[in-house]
Design a protein around this motif. Sequence first.
Motif, PDB file in Angstrom:
ATOM      1  N   TRP A 156       0.811  -1.210   0.000  1.00  0.00           N
ATOM      2  CA  TRP A 156       0.000   0.000   0.000  1.00  0.00           C
ATOM      3  C   TRP A 156       0.850   1.268   0.000  1.00  0.00           C
ATOM      4  O   TRP A 156       0.359   2.342  -0.333  1.00  0.00           O
ATOM      5  CB  TRP A 156      -0.929  -0.022   1.224  1.00  0.00           C
ATOM      6  N   ARG A 157       2.108   1.186   0.350  1.00  0.00           N
ATOM      7  CA  ARG A 157       2.945   2.386   0.412  1.00  0.00           C
ATOM      8  C   ARG A 157       3.342   2.906  -0.961  1.00  0.00           C
ATOM      9  O   ARG A 157       3.831   4.032  -1.078  1.00  0.00           O
ATOM     10  CB  ARG A 157       4.203   2.106   1.237  1.00  0.00           C
ATOM     11  N   ASP A 185       2.872   4.662  -4.320  1.00  0.00           N
ATOM     12  CA  ASP A 185       1.943   5.616  -4.926  1.00  0.00           C
ATOM     13  C   ASP A 185       1.332   5.037  -6.196  1.00  0.00           C
ATOM     14  O   ASP A 185       0.129   5.191  -6.449  1.00  0.00           O
ATOM     15  CB  ASP A 185       2.659   6.936  -5.253  1.00  0.00           C
ATOM     16  N   ARG A 193      -1.347   2.437  -5.385  1.00  0.00           N
ATOM     17  CA  ARG A 193      -2.579   3.064  -4.902  1.00  0.00           C
ATOM     18  C   ARG A 193      -3.360   3.674  -6.060  1.00  0.00           C
ATOM     19  O   ARG A 193      -4.596   3.604  -6.096  1.00  0.00           O
ATOM     20  CB  ARG A 193      -2.255   4.126  -3.850  1.00  0.00           C
ATOM     21  N   ARG A 232       0.657  11.911  -6.413  1.00  0.00           N
ATOM     22  CA  ARG A 232       1.039  11.441  -5.070  1.00  0.00           C
ATOM     23  C   ARG A 232       0.107  12.001  -4.005  1.00  0.00           C
ATOM     24  O   ARG A 232      -0.279  11.297  -3.069  1.00  0.00           O
ATOM     25  CB  ARG A 232       2.490  11.825  -4.769  1.00  0.00           C
ATOM     26  N   TRP A 233      -0.232  13.285  -4.123  1.00  0.00           N
ATOM     27  CA  TRP A 233      -1.105  13.894  -3.120  1.00  0.00           C
ATOM     28  C   TRP A 233      -2.465  13.196  -3.087  1.00  0.00           C
ATOM     29  O   TRP A 233      -2.993  12.895  -2.013  1.00  0.00           O
ATOM     30  CB  TRP A 233      -1.292  15.372  -3.407  1.00  0.00           C
ATOM     31  N   THR A 252      -3.325  10.113  -3.944  1.00  0.00           N
ATOM     32  CA  THR A 252      -3.328   8.754  -3.405  1.00  0.00           C
ATOM     33  C   THR A 252      -2.914   8.710  -1.940  1.00  0.00           C
ATOM     34  O   THR A 252      -3.415   7.879  -1.180  1.00  0.00           O
ATOM     35  CB  THR A 252      -2.396   7.855  -4.227  1.00  0.00           C
ATOM     36  N   ARG A 253      -2.017   9.588  -1.519  1.00  0.00           N
ATOM     37  CA  ARG A 253      -1.567   9.568  -0.128  1.00  0.00           C
ATOM     38  C   ARG A 253      -2.618  10.126   0.833  1.00  0.00           C
ATOM     39  O   ARG A 253      -2.547   9.872   2.047  1.00  0.00           O
ATOM     40  CB  ARG A 253      -0.264  10.364   0.012  1.00  0.00           C
ATOM     41  N   TYR A 254      -3.578  10.874   0.305  1.00  0.00           N
ATOM     42  CA  TYR A 254      -4.610  11.434   1.175  1.00  0.00           C
ATOM     43  C   TYR A 254      -5.753  10.446   1.405  1.00  0.00           C
ATOM     44  O   TYR A 254      -6.535  10.614   2.337  1.00  0.00           O
ATOM     45  CB  TYR A 254      -5.164  12.724   0.556  1.00  0.00           C
TER      46      TYR A 254
END
Length: 449
Positions: free
Chosen positions: A205-206, A208, A211, A422-423, A425-427
């Motif tokens: 899951w880490r 990007d 995700r 990245r923003w 998917t990381r949110y």
Amino acid sequence: MEEHAGLEAQIQVWRGYVARRRAISPADLDELEDHLREQISERRAGGLDDDEAFLVAIKRMGNLDAVSREFAREHSERLWKQLVLLPEGPAVAGPPPRRELAVVLSLAVGAGLALKAGLTWLGEDAALLRNVGLLVFPFLVAYFAWKRRITARTAIALAIPFAILVLALNTYPFDSDGSTWLLAALHVPVILWLLAGVAYVGGRWRSDGRRMDFVRFTGELAIYFILLALGGGVLIGLTFAVLQLVGLDLEPVLESWILPFAVPGALVVAAWLVEAKQDVIENIAPVLTRVFTPLTIAMLLAMLIVLTTAGRLVDVDRGLLILMDAILVLVLCLLLYALSARDPLAPPGFFDALQLILVAAALAVDAVMLTAMLARIAEFGFSPNKVAALGLNLLLLVHLVRAAWLSAGFLRGRRPFAALERWQTRYLPVYGAWAAVVVLVFPPVFAFA
């Protein structure tokens, strides 16, 4: 990490392309990406820059000769073509189609049996509504576990939060006339969706890119599920009409057997279809996003006019605010799906500007809604529904503000597209964390009312 954003974008384009071809099995894709990254690291250590290292590493990926050749042909405008065109080679086969179909149909039937058992034991009430996602979720995850060959560690990581949800939703003394049980039922699918994402990406899951693969899968799953539902609805309707003409009533069978098996079964089958037919959806996704983005902008602007001319915001109907929340979530889903369907290396264009307008319109609507919610809280006080809606809108506000900032930077050539990707998917885990708070913390805090 920022200086290698271009390299990361190239790797994600390569990964996305490979994932959509049947040349290799999905279970081997993670291992191949790791091998590609090792090759790139070796080339960079030898003095090559990111682009050169990527090109040489792609050329040396012997297991992907056929895929690399197709990739080069589709991206013939880039330098990759002259380095990647390799002789024909045998492809690594995935699971036998008949075996996979048997697994999928077995899981689909299992999901139907689980839901039917839930209807029998729990009845058609609040308890079933709280547990319906929990009944179907294991079968969807089982398909991903079989497809991705997830490790025991990943399986345990999925089982623990699932068990916590089962215990909480079935041991909390919910007040049947309260709202916390309904809030829990509405937020559980968000947590289960993210857990399904962990299974889909094989526990990694880490990443990007992985995700974003799951975001793309979610959009395609929705398309296939809707198509199956529409087709099934037509067939059931025609059968219903024919049987009525001969004096037979299909309604009891429809409610007791057909729907409990058809709905969860269609979800599992749709997941399989996305995996099996990704090359078809790949052509549909950009078209859908380009059609619905301008239409959604027009809808948001119309809603903004209605909200700002409706008089005092405190008098805005609560049902309208709930509906607006649902619309904003759909807008966010459309934005994510549009980003997942975009070529990360393509330069900014008109459609990127259109997406920035979409984000700005959503931000304006969200700001008006936040104002209305704060006004209602000041007037009538706190309640579980108001706090849940307020929290969701604050999360959306942060998400959209940052997305607008990065989109503007990308359009001006100051930020790579990878930063925006990245923003997004990381949110996503933030929404899962908030959903967990609503499901597990809200009921005791508000005395299960």
